[in-house]
Design an enzyme around this catalytic site. Sequence first.
Site, PDB file in Angstrom:
ATOM      1  CE  LYS A 121     -45.883  26.299  58.794  1.00  0.00           C
ATOM      2  NZ  LYS A 121     -46.492  25.295  57.918  1.00  0.00           N
ATOM      3  CE  LYS A 166     -44.965  18.203  64.230  1.00  0.00           C
ATOM      4  NZ  LYS A 166     -45.898  18.913  63.454  1.00  0.00           N
ATOM      5  CE  LYS A 174     -52.120  25.148  68.838  1.00  0.00           C
ATOM      6  NZ  LYS A 174     -52.376  25.460  67.448  1.00  0.00           N
TER       7      LYS A 174
END
Length: 337
Positions: free
Chosen positions: A117, A203, A200
């Site tokens: 992140k 969204k 994977k």
Amino acid sequence: MEGAQPKQKLFSAVQPSGAVTIGNYIGAIRNFAVLQDEYDCLYAVADLHAITVRQEPAVLRRNTLELLALFIACGIDPEKCVLFVQSHVPAHCELTWVLNTIAYLGELSRMTQFKDKSARHAENVNMGLMDYPVLMASDILLYQAALVPVGADQKQHLELTRDLAVRFNNRYGSTFTVPEPFIPKGSGARVMSLADPSRKMSKSDENPNAFVTMSDDRDTVLRKFKRAVTDSDAEVRYDPENKPGVSNLLTIYCAFTGRDTAEAEREFAGKGYGDFKLAVGEAVADVLDPIRAEKARLLADKGYLNAVMKRGEEAAARIARRTLSKVYRKVGFYAGE
Ligand code: TRP
């Protein structure tokens, strides 16, 4: 009932950070409802976690309500479990502060998700992003949860939670239950991107055809599956190595119909990919349609959702308070005579 064992406590949470994919549904939310009869379940909407990346306030507020409604629409019964919004229970932040004093900078900076992140949000590497796993540990330890259903990406955070629990218990005496990761039956299926089955389903994919969300309507679901990548031979066979696209579709089909792979292969023997993809889309839409309708009905009844939240907050706060008082006493905070 005489002789009945008290149920084990189970805690999980989902961040209200936008669309929920069918991967999140299969891997987590669907099982939350299944577990509620067997365990003492607490489920939270993790809004404190969500603000570790930049959120639009009005959107976060909306997403919180949407996620609560989705939980209920997916079968989580607020009468059977404690369903609440994380920020409504101040003890999460209070315990985080105490646990911060036994969490090491070194271990937090080594967390894979923090490193990922930080790279993805390089303009906003804030302390909250680094402290995220300590807040997650507080969520779990406050409720003395024995079991935590988590996906692979949260395994490391659960390990840290266990380390912090053991460290605290060793330093101050037995206080926290040391939680175990819990992989419920049928949650193992990993749902991959419809556009690139080596990744994977996410969204945040820039290609909206790569993922299906819980709010996609029937036409959208069918269209996305129609466009899903397959391969150049025409056999519906489970072979993730050589046929990743078709295998992913089979996984999704089985997860949504309860069939096993062999049954599904037999069902589509001799059929083309067109028929197969339509059948997968229909199986998914058949499950999503009633959930979407129920969620819309709930969202139109804010009074009910507010009442659910209030009740969840009270029940959660009661348990959390007990643990926090114990922690405050153990660390030496003066509480009067
Ligand atoms: N970090 C989790 C996720 O993004 C959500 C979460 C917050 C959670 N607190 C938790 C999961 C406690 C399990 C237990 O998926």
